[in-house]
Scaffold this active site. Structure first.
Site, PDB file in Angstrom:
ATOM      1  N   HIS A  99       4.693   1.945   2.389  1.00  0.00           N
ATOM      2  CA  HIS A  99       4.088   1.765   3.707  1.00  0.00           C
ATOM      3  C   HIS A  99       4.340   3.060   4.470  1.00  0.00           C
ATOM      4  O   HIS A  99       5.358   3.727   4.247  1.00  0.00           O
ATOM      5  CB  HIS A  99       4.751   0.681   4.544  1.00  0.00           C
ATOM      6  CG  HIS A  99       4.756  -0.697   3.965  1.00  0.00           C
ATOM      7  ND1 HIS A  99       5.697  -1.128   3.075  1.00  0.00           N
ATOM      8  CD2 HIS A  99       3.950  -1.765   4.214  1.00  0.00           C
ATOM      9  CE1 HIS A  99       5.472  -2.404   2.769  1.00  0.00           C
ATOM     10  NE2 HIS A  99       4.419  -2.812   3.452  1.00  0.00           N
ATOM     11  N   ASP A 102       7.816   3.329   5.788  1.00  0.00           N
ATOM     12  CA  ASP A 102       8.918   3.414   4.813  1.00  0.00           C
ATOM     13  C   ASP A 102       9.300   4.871   4.581  1.00  0.00           C
ATOM     14  O   ASP A 102      10.440   5.172   4.243  1.00  0.00           O
ATOM     15  CB  ASP A 102       8.514   2.899   3.417  1.00  0.00           C
ATOM     16  CG  ASP A 102       8.003   1.498   3.400  1.00  0.00           C
ATOM     17  OD1 ASP A 102       8.357   0.725   4.292  1.00  0.00           O
ATOM     18  OD2 ASP A 102       7.225   1.173   2.464  1.00  0.00           O
TER      19      ASP A 102
END
Ligand code: XLS
Ligand code: CA
Ligand code: CA
Length: 437
Positions: A99, A102
């Site tokens: 993501h 992340d």
């Protein structure tokens, strides 16, 4: 080096008692004409492996994922890249999934977040070139930030909707930059808590509009891969619109998105929807939409998403049976799984991936044996044999009418018996192959 005490993990065979060795995953072993590594393009999930520290509703982190840097800094983001690539190299994992948030700490201002994404993706690209490790898919986290409390594509606020669009645009840019094969939409907040405040039709139309704009933009910047919907019935919302594969496929067809999208099926999400993992794989496959897999498992005693590492060999076998029958995946097997909270050491991360990779390798070996054995396939073939000729063939070829079928039935005299389903016999066949010794 972040994992100094961990060697490169090698295949040692089922008799090995070395905890840091594969017992079944033998990358080069040929199964049905292809090496295991081609059947099983594994991916590391950035979020669970490099970010999650074990925090749950009742307690804080148990695992240290600082990798020697201060969390929330770009230095930490880079340390995670270094640790992640060392981890993947030691296990022979060819892909990763991420993501946006992340890989960098999210800033207050999205322009700054985007600048950080540019910087980290340059850093990741160098590592990719050095190691040959690739990106399976990227996605935007449109569920963590409080602005998405009412959804992203389904939000009641046009301003929030624009924020979602901005994050998707940037996540697509980064996915394309990293050569990602896919782009995922997981609609964790795309649903509702109560129908008393929700216009379902309006929200679903808006989600479709956002997806259409994402496809148009993605194609305009050269993204040739698949967009994926990852169905999940609930959690965090009480009801999520992408409930299961059948629901998501219907949605894609309704809004003309089915040519650009496939399914990313997660085992634990299928079971939360009241299905088996195999069910959602089959529904996707028969609709030509089995794209990628989030390889984990749930706990049948718990009603939420536990994201455990795959251990259940019946499930991995039936998964691989579906994948082999479908001719393989265009995506891969992303371990969207986390170690249990008390398994808090870095060594446990390796045990977890070894478990998951071995469980899928064993599933592949056994699924191939089931197919090569042929008893299941020939039973199914025989079960539908009445459609091969006579009135059955006419039904299959659309050469009959309701009147003709009714006349046929009236002339039959007594109703024919459909034949035993032989479930227990077939389950015995599966066990005899799984536990052959
Ligand atoms: C959460 C989902 C999520 C997606 C990607 O349940 O599995 O992690 O895979 O956003
Ligand atoms: Ca999950
Ligand atoms: Ca997932």
């Amino acid at each position: 080096m972040y994992f100094e005490n961990i060697p490169t993990i090698k295949y040692e065979g089922p008799e090995s008692t070395n905890p840091l060795a594969f017992k079944f995953y033998d990358a080069e072993k040929i199964i049905m004409g292809k090496p295991m590594k081609e059947h099983l393009p594994f991916a590391m999930a950035w979020w669970h492996n490099l970010c999650a520290g074990g925090t749950d509703m009742f307690g804080r982190d148990t695992t240290d994922k600082s990798f020697g840097a201060v969390p929330g800094t770009m230095e930490h983001a880079k340390a995670k890249v270094d640790a992640g690539f060392e981890f993947m190299q030691k296990l022979g994992i060819p892909y990763f999934c991420f993501h946006d948030v992340d890989i960098v700490p999210e800033a207050e201002d999205i322009k700054e977040t985007n600048r950080r994404l540019d910087e980290i993706s340059d850093y990741i690209l160098v590592k990719m070139q050095e190691t040959g490790i690739k990106c399976l898919w990227g996605t935007a986290n449109m569920f963590g930030n409080p602005r998405f409390m009412n959804g992203a594509g389904s939000t009641n606020s046009a301003d929030v909707y624009c924020f979602a669009a901005a994050q998707i645009k940037k996540a697509l840019d980064i996915t394309v930059k990293l050569g990602g094969k896919g782009y995922v939409f997981w609609g964790g907040r795309e649903g509702y808590e109560t129908l008393l405040n929700t216009d379902v039709k309006f929200e679903q139309e808006n989600i479709a509009k956002l997806m259409k704009m994402a496809v148009t933009y993605g194609r305009s910047i050269g993204f040739e891969g698949d967009f994926y919907i990852e169905p999940k019935p609930k959690e965090p919302m009480k009801h999520q619109y992408d409930f299961d594969a059948a629901t998501a496929i219907g949605f894609l067809r309704q809004y003309g998105l089915d040519k650009d999208f496939k399914m990313n099926i997660e085992a634990n999400h299928a079971t939360l929807a009241g299905h088996t993992f195999q069910h959602d794989l089959r529904i996707s496959a028969i609709n030509g939409m089995l794209g990628s897999i989030d390889a984990n498992q749930g706990d049948y005693l718990l009603g939420w998403d536990t994201d455990e590492f795959p251990f259940n060999v019946y499930e991995t076998t039936m998964c691989m049976y579906e994948v082999l029958k479908a001719g393989g995946l265009t995506g891969g097997f992303n371990f969207d799984a986390k170690t249990r909270r008390p398994s808090y050491t870095h060594e446990d991360m390796f045990h977890a991936y070894i478990l998951g990779m071995d469980a899928f390798a064993l599933g592949l070996i056994k699924a191939a044996e089931i197919i090569e054995d042929g008893r299941i396939d020939s039973f199914i073939e025989e079960r539908y044999a009445s459609y091969k000729e006579g009135i059955g063939a006419k039904i299959r070829n659309d050469e009959t009418t309701l009147e003709e079928l009714a006349a046929y039935a009236e002339n039959m005299g007594s109703v024919a018996h459909p034949g035993s389903g032989r479930q227990e016999y077939l389950e015995g066949v599966v066990n005899s192959i799984l536990f052959r010794y």
